[in-house]
Each structure stands twice: as structure tokens, then as C-alpha cells.
Design a protein around this motif. Structure first.
Motif, PDB file in Angstrom:
ATOM      1  N   ARG A 156       0.642  -1.119  -0.034  1.00  0.00           N
ATOM      2  CA  ARG A 156      -0.035  -0.031  -0.117  1.00  0.00           C
ATOM      3  C   ARG A 156       0.844   1.169  -0.186  1.00  0.00           C
ATOM      4  O   ARG A 156       0.802   2.160  -0.812  1.00  0.00           O
ATOM      5  CB  ARG A 156      -0.989  -0.114   1.120  1.00  0.00           C
ATOM      6  N   LEU A 157       1.958   1.106   0.618  1.00  0.00           N
ATOM      7  CA  LEU A 157       2.923   2.308   1.112  1.00  0.00           C
ATOM      8  C   LEU A 157       4.124   1.972   0.964  1.00  0.00           C
ATOM      9  O   LEU A 157       4.294   0.856   1.872  1.00  0.00           O
ATOM     10  CB  LEU A 157       2.489   3.129   2.376  1.00  0.00           C
ATOM     11  N   VAL A 158       5.116   2.409   0.280  1.00  0.00           N
ATOM     12  CA  VAL A 158       6.393   2.170   0.227  1.00  0.00           C
ATOM     13  C   VAL A 158       7.292   3.340   0.351  1.00  0.00           C
ATOM     14  O   VAL A 158       7.059   4.405  -0.177  1.00  0.00           O
ATOM     15  CB  VAL A 158       6.759   1.510  -1.137  1.00  0.00           C
ATOM     16  N   GLN A 159       8.125   3.244   1.515  1.00  0.00           N
ATOM     17  CA  GLN A 159       9.053   4.553   1.779  1.00  0.00           C
ATOM     18  C   GLN A 159       9.755   4.850   0.627  1.00  0.00           C
ATOM     19  O   GLN A 159      10.580   3.816   0.187  1.00  0.00           O
ATOM     20  CB  GLN A 159       9.660   4.326   2.989  1.00  0.00           C
ATOM     21  N   ALA A 160       9.894   5.888   0.271  1.00  0.00           N
ATOM     22  CA  ALA A 160      10.620   6.166  -0.973  1.00  0.00           C
ATOM     23  C   ALA A 160      12.072   5.816  -1.005  1.00  0.00           C
ATOM     24  O   ALA A 160      12.634   5.490  -2.179  1.00  0.00           O
ATOM     25  CB  ALA A 160      10.573   7.745  -1.086  1.00  0.00           C
ATOM     26  N   ASP A 161      12.583   5.841   0.223  1.00  0.00           N
ATOM     27  CA  ASP A 161      14.153   5.479   0.660  1.00  0.00           C
ATOM     28  C   ASP A 161      14.140   4.033  -0.061  1.00  0.00           C
ATOM     29  O   ASP A 161      15.315   3.636  -0.464  1.00  0.00           O
ATOM     30  CB  ASP A 161      14.601   5.394   1.821  1.00  0.00           C
ATOM     31  N   LEU A 162      13.422   3.173  -0.256  1.00  0.00           N
ATOM     32  CA  LEU A 162      13.384   1.774  -0.592  1.00  0.00           C
ATOM     33  C   LEU A 162      13.252   1.595  -2.311  1.00  0.00           C
ATOM     34  O   LEU A 162      13.200   0.646  -2.898  1.00  0.00           O
ATOM     35  CB  LEU A 162      12.357   0.952  -0.001  1.00  0.00           C
ATOM     36  N   LEU A 163      13.118   3.033  -2.747  1.00  0.00           N
ATOM     37  CA  LEU A 163      12.833   2.750  -4.231  1.00  0.00           C
ATOM     38  C   LEU A 163      14.140   3.433  -4.932  1.00  0.00           C
ATOM     39  O   LEU A 163      14.892   4.186  -4.198  1.00  0.00           O
ATOM     40  CB  LEU A 163      11.432   3.336  -4.856  1.00  0.00           C
ATOM     41  N   GLY A 164      14.309   3.437  -6.249  1.00  0.00           N
ATOM     42  CA  GLY A 164      15.230   4.172  -6.953  1.00  0.00           C
ATOM     43  C   GLY A 164      16.485   3.276  -7.252  1.00  0.00           C
ATOM     44  O   GLY A 164      16.346   2.034  -7.307  1.00  0.00           O
ATOM     45  N   THR A 165      17.790   3.937  -7.527  1.00  0.00           N
ATOM     46  CA  THR A 165      18.745   2.901  -7.668  1.00  0.00           C
ATOM     47  C   THR A 165      19.222   2.517  -6.359  1.00  0.00           C
ATOM     48  O   THR A 165      19.630   3.200  -5.674  1.00  0.00           O
ATOM     49  CB  THR A 165      19.787   4.027  -8.480  1.00  0.00           C
ATOM     50  N   LEU A 166      19.497   1.207  -6.481  1.00  0.00           N
ATOM     51  CA  LEU A 166      20.195   0.479  -5.312  1.00  0.00           C
ATOM     52  C   LEU A 166      21.704   0.333  -5.907  1.00  0.00           C
ATOM     53  O   LEU A 166      21.880  -0.614  -6.737  1.00  0.00           O
ATOM     54  CB  LEU A 166      19.642  -0.703  -5.053  1.00  0.00           C
ATOM     55  N   LYS A 167      22.739   0.940  -5.341  1.00  0.00           N
ATOM     56  CA  LYS A 167      24.209   0.676  -5.811  1.00  0.00           C
ATOM     57  C   LYS A 167      24.825  -0.291  -4.489  1.00  0.00           C
ATOM     58  O   LYS A 167      24.224  -1.055  -4.050  1.00  0.00           O
ATOM     59  CB  LYS A 167      24.965   1.955  -6.103  1.00  0.00           C
ATOM     60  N   GLU A 168      25.853   0.243  -3.999  1.00  0.00           N
ATOM     61  CA  GLU A 168      26.405  -0.367  -3.012  1.00  0.00           C
ATOM     62  C   GLU A 168      25.506  -0.110  -1.758  1.00  0.00           C
ATOM     63  O   GLU A 168      25.177   1.032  -1.827  1.00  0.00           O
ATOM     64  CB  GLU A 168      27.945   0.048  -2.931  1.00  0.00           C
ATOM     65  N   GLY A 169      25.809  -0.760  -0.696  1.00  0.00           N
ATOM     66  CA  GLY A 169      24.888  -0.655   0.617  1.00  0.00           C
ATOM     67  C   GLY A 169      23.787  -1.269   0.346  1.00  0.00           C
ATOM     68  O   GLY A 169      23.432  -2.377  -0.117  1.00  0.00           O
ATOM     69  N   ALA A 170      22.848  -0.609   1.157  1.00  0.00           N
ATOM     70  CA  ALA A 170      21.507  -0.954   1.539  1.00  0.00           C
ATOM     71  C   ALA A 170      20.608  -0.027   1.321  1.00  0.00           C
ATOM     72  O   ALA A 170      20.944   1.259   1.525  1.00  0.00           O
ATOM     73  CB  ALA A 170      21.471  -1.926   2.729  1.00  0.00           C
ATOM     74  N   ASN A 177      -2.346  -5.775 -10.388  1.00  0.00           N
ATOM     75  CA  ASN A 177      -3.308  -4.583  -9.853  1.00  0.00           C
ATOM     76  C   ASN A 177      -2.547  -3.358  -9.706  1.00  0.00           C
ATOM     77  O   ASN A 177      -2.763  -2.437  -8.956  1.00  0.00           O
ATOM     78  CB  ASN A 177      -4.226  -4.941  -8.579  1.00  0.00           C
ATOM     79  N   LEU A 178      -1.539  -3.222 -10.492  1.00  0.00           N
ATOM     80  CA  LEU A 178      -0.664  -1.780 -10.219  1.00  0.00           C
ATOM     81  C   LEU A 178      -1.522  -0.702 -10.339  1.00  0.00           C
ATOM     82  O   LEU A 178      -1.384   0.330  -9.682  1.00  0.00           O
ATOM     83  CB  LEU A 178       0.637  -1.796 -11.208  1.00  0.00           C
ATOM     84  N   ALA A 179      -2.336  -0.550 -11.546  1.00  0.00           N
ATOM     85  CA  ALA A 179      -3.133   0.510 -11.612  1.00  0.00           C
ATOM     86  C   ALA A 179      -4.286   0.854 -10.606  1.00  0.00           C
ATOM     87  O   ALA A 179      -4.931   1.610 -10.406  1.00  0.00           O
ATOM     88  CB  ALA A 179      -3.787   0.633 -13.027  1.00  0.00           C
ATOM     89  N   GLU A 180      -4.499  -0.356  -9.872  1.00  0.00           N
ATOM     90  CA  GLU A 180      -5.670  -0.454  -8.915  1.00  0.00           C
ATOM     91  C   GLU A 180      -5.308  -0.190  -7.414  1.00  0.00           C
ATOM     92  O   GLU A 180      -5.903  -0.335  -6.646  1.00  0.00           O
ATOM     93  CB  GLU A 180      -6.546  -1.473  -8.985  1.00  0.00           C
ATOM     94  N   ARG A 181      -3.905   0.042  -7.110  1.00  0.00           N
ATOM     95  CA  ARG A 181      -3.299   0.054  -5.674  1.00  0.00           C
ATOM     96  C   ARG A 181      -4.188   0.942  -4.898  1.00  0.00           C
ATOM     97  O   ARG A 181      -4.320   2.120  -5.426  1.00  0.00           O
ATOM     98  CB  ARG A 181      -2.020   0.436  -5.906  1.00  0.00           C
ATOM     99  N   PRO A 182      -4.371   0.445  -3.781  1.00  0.00           N
ATOM    100  CA  PRO A 182      -4.906   1.668  -2.650  1.00  0.00           C
ATOM    101  C   PRO A 182      -4.008   2.745  -2.397  1.00  0.00           C
ATOM    102  O   PRO A 182      -2.754   2.538  -2.485  1.00  0.00           O
ATOM    103  CB  PRO A 182      -5.446   0.898  -1.455  1.00  0.00           C
ATOM    104  N   GLN A 183      -4.427   3.866  -2.431  1.00  0.00           N
ATOM    105  CA  GLN A 183      -3.636   4.948  -2.162  1.00  0.00           C
ATOM    106  C   GLN A 183      -3.680   5.468  -0.501  1.00  0.00           C
ATOM    107  O   GLN A 183      -4.501   5.336   0.270  1.00  0.00           O
ATOM    108  CB  GLN A 183      -4.080   6.366  -3.012  1.00  0.00           C
TER     109      GLN A 183
END
Length: 135
Positions: free
Chosen positions: A87-101, A129-135
Motif C-alpha cells: 500500500r505504502l512504500v517509503q521512498a528510500d526503498l525505491l530508486g537506484t540501489l548501488k553499494e550498501g543498502a 493490480n498496479l493501476a488499482e493499488r489503494p492510495q
């Protein structure tokens, strides 16, 4: 007609390559998930059950990995394999993952309390259901 056939064939090849790359992506990740809370949420008048995890995502690959909705999504699942939408993903978990975590919180929802049995989190593709995800 030949142009249409070329466009359709090109699209099919591109989609196939994207799907293979996305499926391979989950093999390059280590995802540690620690349950942090259970609760409920009402989305657009619809009551839902919600479970939240503190998540740390590590890369096993040498090259950067893109964690975006275009290539996949986080999914929770229980010991029987039943999966739950995020439902909700903290933005820090998205984007480019390089070294580290990457670290953050993700909440998952279900129409019933079975989401409370979820113990694991994975990166998955495709995302239902990507387009139907609850906000």
C-alpha cells in the motif's frame, strides 16, 4: 499491415526482455523484513487489514539495480505462498540501489486478516493490480 506487424513484434520482444530482466532481478536482492505493526485502514470507504514491515534491501549484483514500479514491486507473502499488495512504500526503498543498502517501511494490505500471517517480503514482477493499488 507490415508496419503493424513490425510494431507488434518489436513490442512483444521488448516486453519479453523486460519481463526476463525483472524476473532475474529478484535473484540479485537480499531483503530483510522485520514486522513492525498490524492494524487496519479504510481506503475510499473500504476497510482493509494492514501489516507494516521495517525492510532493508541489499544488492548481490555489481551493477546498480533500479527498484521502480516499471520493473516490479515489493510483495509480502506467508508460509503458504499467499501474496499481499503493498500500500505504502517509503521512498528510500525505491530508486537506484548501488553499494550498501536501502532501508525503510512498507505496509501491505488485504481484504481479510490473512495479511497478518505474512512473514516475508520479496521483489516481484509483474505487479498485479498496479493501476488499482489503494492510495
Amino acid at each position: 499491415m507490415k508496419k503493424l506487424t513490425k510494431v507488434l513484434l518489436s513490442s512483444l520482444v521488448l516486453f519479453s526482455l523486460s519481463s526476463v530482466a525483472a524476473e532475474d532481478l529478484h535473484n540479485k536482492l537480499i531483503i530483510q523484513a522485520i514486522p513492525s505493526s498490524e492494524g487496519t485502514v479504510v481506503v475510499k470507504g473500504k476497510p482493509m487489514y494492514e501489516k507494516t514491515f521495517n525492510v532493508v534491501t541489499y544488492s548481490k549484483a555489481k551493477e546498480p539495480i533500479e527498484l521502480t514500479g516499471d520493473v516490479g514491486c515489493y510483495r509480502a507473502f506467508d508460509e503458504k505462498g499467499k501474496e499481499f499488495d503493498d500500500r505504502l512504500v517509503q521512498a528510500d526503498l525505491l530508486g537506484t540501489l548501488k553499494e550498501g543498502a536501502k532501508e525503510g517501511e512498507i505496509s501491505f494490505v488485504s481484504d481479510d486478516a490473512s495479511v497478518y500471517n505474512a512473514k516475508f517480503v520479496k521483489w516481484s514482477s509483474p505487479c498485479p493490480n498496479l493501476a488499482e493499488r489503494p492510495q
